[in-house]
Design a protein around this motif. Structure first.
Motif, mmCIF file in Angstrom:
data_model
loop_
_atom_site.group_PDB
_atom_site.id
_atom_site.type_symbol
_atom_site.label_atom_id
_atom_site.label_comp_id
_atom_site.label_asym_id
_atom_site.label_seq_id
_atom_site.Cartn_x
_atom_site.Cartn_y
_atom_site.Cartn_z
ATOM 1 N N TYR A 322 -4.915 -3.871 -13.511
ATOM 2 C CA TYR A 322 -3.927 -3.252 -12.881
ATOM 3 C C TYR A 322 -4.535 -1.520 -12.336
ATOM 4 C CZ TYR A 322 0.537 -2.314 -10.737
ATOM 5 O OH TYR A 322 1.519 -1.957 -9.912
ATOM 6 N N SER A 323 -5.386 -1.200 -13.155
ATOM 7 C CA SER A 323 -5.881 0.116 -12.807
ATOM 8 C C SER A 323 -6.210 0.122 -11.373
ATOM 9 C CB SER A 323 -7.243 0.563 -13.848
ATOM 10 O OG SER A 323 -8.106 -0.240 -13.534
ATOM 11 N N ARG A 324 -6.804 -0.715 -10.718
ATOM 12 C CA ARG A 324 -7.364 -0.595 -9.235
ATOM 13 C C ARG A 324 -6.023 -0.285 -8.383
ATOM 14 N NH1 ARG A 324 -12.486 -2.595 -8.324
ATOM 15 N NH2 ARG A 324 -13.488 -3.141 -10.049
ATOM 16 N N ARG A 325 -4.820 -1.011 -8.816
ATOM 17 C CA ARG A 325 -3.703 -0.695 -7.928
ATOM 18 C C ARG A 325 -2.594 0.283 -8.331
ATOM 19 N NH1 ARG A 325 -6.649 -5.307 -8.746
ATOM 20 N NH2 ARG A 325 -6.231 -7.017 -7.263
ATOM 21 N N PHE A 326 -3.016 0.781 -9.709
ATOM 22 C CA PHE A 326 -1.998 1.696 -10.042
ATOM 23 C C PHE A 326 -1.595 2.966 -9.445
ATOM 24 C CE2 PHE A 326 -0.815 5.270 -12.918
ATOM 25 C CZ PHE A 326 0.111 5.062 -13.434
ATOM 26 N N PRO A 327 -2.699 3.539 -8.735
ATOM 27 C CA PRO A 327 -2.489 5.058 -8.012
ATOM 28 C C PRO A 327 -1.648 4.703 -6.816
ATOM 29 C CG PRO A 327 -4.859 4.759 -8.426
ATOM 30 C CD PRO A 327 -4.181 3.332 -8.861
ATOM 31 N N GLN A 328 -1.538 3.662 -6.192
ATOM 32 C CA GLN A 328 -0.732 3.343 -5.255
ATOM 33 C C GLN A 328 0.757 2.641 -5.474
ATOM 34 O OE1 GLN A 328 -4.005 2.110 -5.202
ATOM 35 N NE2 GLN A 328 -4.465 4.032 -4.046
ATOM 36 N N TRP A 329 0.817 2.208 -6.786
ATOM 37 C CA TRP A 329 2.062 1.413 -7.037
ATOM 38 C C TRP A 329 2.909 1.718 -8.142
ATOM 39 C CZ3 TRP A 329 4.165 -2.706 -4.422
ATOM 40 C CH2 TRP A 329 3.391 -3.192 -3.479
ATOM 41 N N TRP A 330 2.461 2.835 -9.051
ATOM 42 C CA TRP A 330 3.156 2.851 -10.159
ATOM 43 C C TRP A 330 4.490 3.555 -10.023
ATOM 44 C CZ3 TRP A 330 5.131 7.816 -11.729
ATOM 45 C CH2 TRP A 330 4.588 8.869 -11.018
ATOM 46 N N GLU A 331 4.689 4.395 -8.921
ATOM 47 C CA GLU A 331 6.056 4.803 -8.698
ATOM 48 C C GLU A 331 7.174 3.991 -8.346
ATOM 49 O OE1 GLU A 331 5.223 9.151 -6.503
ATOM 50 O OE2 GLU A 331 4.319 7.630 -5.629
ATOM 51 N N ARG A 332 6.606 2.832 -7.515
ATOM 52 C CA ARG A 332 7.489 1.573 -7.274
ATOM 53 C C ARG A 332 7.668 0.774 -8.601
ATOM 54 N NH1 ARG A 332 4.181 -0.129 -1.823
ATOM 55 N NH2 ARG A 332 2.740 1.112 -2.826
ATOM 56 N N ASP A 333 6.596 0.816 -9.458
ATOM 57 C CA ASP A 333 6.786 -0.019 -10.730
ATOM 58 C C ASP A 333 8.125 0.839 -11.757
ATOM 59 O OD1 ASP A 333 5.290 -2.573 -10.433
ATOM 60 O OD2 ASP A 333 3.685 -1.194 -10.597
ATOM 61 N N VAL A 334 7.900 2.405 -11.874
ATOM 62 C CA VAL A 334 8.848 2.916 -12.271
ATOM 63 C C VAL A 334 10.247 2.682 -11.743
ATOM 64 C CG1 VAL A 334 9.557 5.296 -12.973
ATOM 65 C CG2 VAL A 334 7.131 4.775 -13.192
ATOM 66 N N ASP A 335 10.539 2.648 -10.524
ATOM 67 C CA ASP A 335 11.674 2.566 -10.058
ATOM 68 C C ASP A 335 12.307 1.253 -10.014
ATOM 69 O OD1 ASP A 335 11.003 5.183 -8.986
ATOM 70 O OD2 ASP A 335 10.796 4.243 -7.022
ATOM 71 N N SER A 336 11.444 -0.004 -10.199
ATOM 72 C CA SER A 336 11.887 -1.169 -10.308
ATOM 73 C C SER A 336 12.249 -1.315 -11.749
ATOM 74 C CB SER A 336 10.649 -2.095 -10.027
ATOM 75 O OG SER A 336 11.029 -3.592 -10.486
ATOM 76 N N LEU A 337 11.477 -0.724 -12.723
ATOM 77 C CA LEU A 337 11.956 -0.953 -14.216
ATOM 78 C C LEU A 337 13.099 -0.209 -14.382
ATOM 79 C CD1 LEU A 337 10.832 -1.495 -17.370
ATOM 80 C CD2 LEU A 337 10.693 1.027 -16.910
ATOM 81 N N VAL A 338 13.440 0.877 -13.862
ATOM 82 C CA VAL A 338 14.549 1.636 -14.193
ATOM 83 C C VAL A 338 15.939 0.892 -13.496
ATOM 84 C CG1 VAL A 338 16.143 3.697 -14.052
ATOM 85 C CG2 VAL A 338 13.674 3.865 -14.568
ATOM 86 N N ALA A 339 15.745 0.392 -12.449
ATOM 87 C CA ALA A 339 16.893 -0.350 -11.777
ATOM 88 C C ALA A 339 17.088 -1.639 -12.335
ATOM 89 C CB ALA A 339 16.507 -0.600 -10.266
#
Length: 785
Positions: A322-339
């Motif tokens: 996932y390191s290849r996708r992380f820079p573009q996606w981490w913020e959305r993953d954080v938002d998804s987890l908290v929600a």
């Protein structure tokens, strides 16, 4: 991925359990009524592994890179009303995981249908900012959107119901929304004499928000929640509702054993129930966001949760991770987890990463701060941690430290010696000044500092950083006696999470027993399947370490009895790292009478007495060589081996093992005798080989075949065998230590399921499960499925 099979070559290798990578396509037709043209339709995906691409009627409608995050896809621009529509999901997995990931749609998919004015899919969030014995304040923040072309005025009704379904408080509001406007309402309601959620008493409330206007009802969102407080400080430790709680924790992976990665609520509840019965009060998701079904089970049963975001950030641990996708996606993953987690009272802590390679660097720490701040901005009510590991933070210092410890010159006699050296190296590294220095900044980002295998820092940190709160985020199971002493003696250390509470697929052979004739490698060769380091195996059977842990925790006075596997060469495997001694709870062996067998008793006592067929054969003190352990050699003789534990000369408990005769029958037991006619419902059937007296025989394993008749299908069948070439999708399996597990899924029809087990030379055995009509629920918004 289960269907793709396994192989030594052309697979993901030992990390993934030798399962093959793959690409998966799912396609389904669904009817879209004309009236949906005045609605809003959203697909909710709770988890697709990985790189999901969602197409509706052939057009790309949405995508998500991560394999464990919940995401939503708006269907409206792509729908054709009054006719059948097609949704397609593509996913793939390829050299992208350090464990068995599964592949494709492994968590539920739902369709949410709402009015043009509606609560957004994750728009209902509840907090309880003020709580005392007489009154609790409940604040409902509800995000509402108006997708109509005109201004709308809607009423908002908030209701809070108790566990019995009675409304205990409510509130009404009115909201004006311009066309296209999105707002968040904040309503306060007050619960008198609240029932607080805790591990011992997991009381839940139900909240619903209904939208309406002059034309009638518009939309509804609902969720359960708990009233409780969570705080942590170095003086009083972790407190739930003002009471100090020590975390008796364990890491768990997302897979469901013989079900693979497929997520079912009944499997999740069974797992949490068994973990709690084994003495755990907390779990850590390793190393990805936990499923909704598992969180729901933790809420209902009273299990605390550390929910984890990532195993990698920007530096890779495996080929295409996932390191290849992380820079573009981490913020959305954080938002998804908290929600996902916001309304779950079981979740007390977010972990922003596991053993992140760059965590100790300036740029890594800066990124960690951004992640933690984004979490806190959306949920300031929970604690933030990070599972930090010195072997990554100071890996450039490892060669010099090994030389200093003399490990370069020390002979390594097999894998067991190697593991001993590794544990010593980790202890020394974690206690080193360089790790202390490099931890300073990443630790300052956190509410609770997670240390993986870092107990050598506990006391050091108390002196150097008196305001630091620490948790053992990952620890060696074989050290639990010393670890738990550190937890109980140091207020700033709030708990311990063993690796692992429940065994998992992949990282094969991590805790296996390696003898001189075996390959001396850390990762086991094919056909190894599981990590073999869990307190509980993949079908739910507790290993001896689990009973030892329960005694160390002080949760039972009943001693536990186990016997070392006999070997002619007398080779002994000592407990090191993730590997416990090679013992089992059996007094059934194919050895000549009088053969000396080594027995272990675990007890919170001063001494134990071993009795064989009523005669005392040894009385030995507890804790001479290992804490809470008494050991003796006992001459084998079929019958009853018993251990009696004493303190101050008085008996505190006893247990016994009985020699089994030849198996005479199969015993089938189900965890539920009734299912609703819902294709997501499961029954777990435990199958054992027993003699005429009902005693399990672990030494006569045989092929067992399962047949399912009626409104059910065999969803999975297998055993806890850590190495096997058998498929969980077949209807036959070889028992392992006299046990097997069949999982039956309802088809959606009512009737009676008959499950029949067959084994050569034994009579057929069967049981029945009634399948009744499932109740119909009508909910909308977040709850509409």
């Amino acid at each position: 991925m289960l269907g793709g099979g396994r192989s030594a070559d052309n697979s993901g290798g030992p990390q993934t359990g030798y399962f093959r990578d793959g690409k998966w396509t799912y396609e389904k037709q669904f009817d879209v009524p004309e009236e949906w043209a005045s609605k809003r339709v959203t697909f909710e995906f709770e988890g697709v592994y990985r790189d999901a691409m969602v197409y509706i009627n052939g057009a790309l409608a949405g995508q998500w890179a991560g394999g464990y995050s919940r995401f939503h896809v708006s269907a409206d621009p792509f729908l054709q009303y009054g006719r059948a529509n097609t949704v397609r999901v593509d996913a793939q997995a390829h050299q992208d995981s350090r464990w068995y990931s599964g592949g494709g749609l492994h968590r539920p998919v739902s369709v949410l249908v709402g009015d043009l004015v509606h609560v957004t899919p994750t728009g209902l969030r509840l907090t309880t900012p003020d709580i005392d014995a007489d009154l609790a304040t409940v604040v409902a923040a509800t995000e509402i959107v108006n997708e109509d072309v005109s201004t709308r005025v809607v009423g908002v009704l908030l209701e809070i119901l108790d566990a019995g379904g009675e409304v205990v408080t409510s509130d009404r509001a009115r909201v004006t929304l311009l066309a296209g406007e999105r707002i968040t309402t904040h309503q306060r309601a007050y619960v008198q004499r609240p029932s607080l959620w805790s591990v011992e008493s997991p009381h839940l409330y139900h909240a619903s928000v209904r939208l309406s206007d002059d034309s009638g009802p518009l939309d509804e969102a609902s969720t359960h929640f708990g009233i409780r407080t969570v705080t942590a400080d170095p003086i009083r430790g972790l407190r739930i509702n003002g009471e100090t709680v020590k975390l008796r924790g364990g890491a768990i992976h997302h897979d469901n054993g013989i079900l693979g990665a497929a997520d079912f609520a009944d499997a999740a509840e069974r797992r949490v129930r068994m973990l709690k019965a084994a003495g755990f009060n907390a779990v850590r998701s390793a190393h990805n966001p936990m499923s909704v079904a598992l969180l729901d089970a933790c809420d209902r049963l009273g299990m605390l949760v550390m929910d984890e975001l990532f195993d990698v950030w920007t530096v890779a641990k495996s080929g295409d991770d996932y390191s290849r996708r992380f820079p573009q996606w981490w913020e959305r993953d954080v938002d998804s987890l908290v929600a996902k987690d916001f309304n779950h009272p079981s979740v007390i802590m977010y972990s922003i990463g596991n053993e992140i390679i760059e965590a100790g660097t300036p740029h890594g720490t800066r990124l960690g701060r951004h992640i933690a701040d984004r979490v806190r901005a959306q949920d300031p009510t929970r604690l933030v941690t990070h599972a930090l590991q010195g072997m990554y933070i100071a890996r450039d210092k490892i060669p010099a430290l090994k030389a200093e410890l003399g490990q370069d010159a020390a002979p390594v006699r097999g894998l067991n010696d190697y593991l001993g050296q590794v544990t010593h190296l980790i202890d020394a590294l974690m206690a080193s000044p360089v790790v202390g220095e490099r931890l300073a900044e990443p630790a300052s980002v956190l509410d609770v500092v997670g240390l993986n295998y870092g107990e050598s820092r506990y006391v050091l940190d108390e002196e150097a950083y008196p305001n630091r709160v620490v948790v053992g985020s990952e620890t060696f199971p074989t050290k639990i006696d010393r670890l738990w002493q550190l937890v109980t003696e140091n207020p700033h250390v709030i708990g311990d999470f063993t690796w692992t509470a429940w065994d998992f697929l992949g990282e094969v052979g991590t805790g296996r027993h390696v003898y001189p004739e075996d390959q001396q490698v850390h990762r086991a060769p094919y056909p190894w399947l599981t990590a073999e380091c869990g307190d509980i195996d993949i079908v739910g059977q507790r290993h001896p370490i689990s009973y030892y842990r329960e005694i160390v925790y002080g949760l039972t006075r009943t001693p536990y009895l186990a016997v070392r596997r006999p070997r002619e060469d007398g080779y002994v495997i000592k407990p090191r790292a993730w590997t416990w001694t090679d013992v089992s709870p059996s007094w059934t062996f194919d050895v000549p009478d009088g053969s000396p067998l080594h027995v272990e008793a675990y007890a919170a006592a001063e001494e134990v007495e071993f009795r064989l067929n009523g005669t005392t054969v040894a009385t030995v003190p507890v804790g001479t060589e290992r804490n809470f352990v008494a050991e003796a050699d006992v001459p084998y003789e079929p019958g009853v081996l018993e251990v009696v534990a004493y303190r101050d000369g008085a008996e505190v408990g006893r247990s016994a093992l009985r020699t089994a005769g030849e198996p005479t029958r199969l015993s089938l037991e189900t965890d539920r005798s009734e299912l609703t006619a819902d294709p997501q419902r499961l029954a777990h059937i435990s199958i054992t080989l027993v003699d005429g007296n009902g005693v399990l025989n672990p030494a006569r394993d045989t092929k067992i075949t399962i047949r399912v008749d009626g409104p059910g299908v065999l969803q999975g069948f297998g055993t806890g065998a850590p190495a096997t070439e058998e498929s969980f999708l077949d209807d036959s399996a070889t028992s392992f230590k006299g046990r097997a597990l069949a999982i039956v899924r309802a088809t959606g029809e009512t009737g009676r399921i008959t499950v029949t087990g067959r084994a050569h030379g034994l009579p057929d055995a069967s049981l029945e499960i009634d399948v009744v009509q499932a109740p119909i629920h009508h909910v909308t918004g977040e709850g509409q499925k």
